[in-house]
Write a protein that holds these residues in place. Sequence first.
Motif, PDB file in Angstrom:
ATOM      1  N   ARG A   1       0.814  -1.217   0.000  1.00 33.90           N
ATOM      2  CA  ARG A   1       0.000   0.000   0.000  1.00 33.90           C
ATOM      3  C   ARG A   1       0.849   1.270   0.000  1.00 33.90           C
ATOM      4  N   GLY A   2       2.141   1.114   0.169  1.00 28.54           N
ATOM      5  CA  GLY A   2       3.036   2.261   0.147  1.00 28.54           C
ATOM      6  C   GLY A   2       2.977   3.109   1.403  1.00 28.54           C
ATOM      7  N   VAL A   3       2.670   2.484   2.538  1.00 32.70           N
ATOM      8  CA  VAL A   3       2.597   3.199   3.813  1.00 32.70           C
ATOM      9  C   VAL A   3       3.413   2.442   4.848  1.00 32.70           C
ATOM     10  N   THR A   4       3.637   3.093   5.964  1.00 33.39           N
ATOM     11  CA  THR A   4       4.317   2.398   7.054  1.00 33.39           C
ATOM     12  C   THR A   4       3.315   1.533   7.793  1.00 33.39           C
ATOM     13  N   VAL A   5       3.812   0.536   8.501  1.00 35.72           N
ATOM     14  CA  VAL A   5       2.946  -0.318   9.309  1.00 35.72           C
ATOM     15  C   VAL A   5       2.209   0.525  10.344  1.00 35.72           C
ATOM     16  N   ALA A   6       2.905   1.450  10.971  1.00 30.68           N
ATOM     17  CA  ALA A   6       2.289   2.282  12.006  1.00 30.68           C
ATOM     18  C   ALA A   6       1.139   3.102  11.435  1.00 30.68           C
TER      19      ALA A   6
END
Length: 83
Positions: A59-64
Motif C-alpha cells: 500500500r506504500g505506507v508504514t505499518v504504524a
Amino acid sequence: MSERPARRGFASRPADPDQWIRAAGASPRNDSATGYTARLTIDVTPDQRGRIKIAAFQRGVTVADMLRDLLAREFPPAEGERP
C-alpha cells in the motif's frame, strides 16, 4: 594482540546542516488534535507480522500509519468526544 577499532561518536554530523536545522522545527507526523501519542504493544505471530508488513509495503505506507488508520476506522470517537 589486536588493536581496538576506533570508536564512533554517539551521533555523526549531518550531511546538510541547514536542512537538519529546518527539519527540527517541523511539526511531528501526528494527526491527533493534542499532538501526543501513546505506544500500544500487541503480540502477534511471526506469520501475522509478516503479512502486516507486506500489506503495508504493497500500500506504500508504514505499518504504524496503516494500523493507525485501521484503529481509527474500527474505533471512531464517540458522540461528542474529541477526535
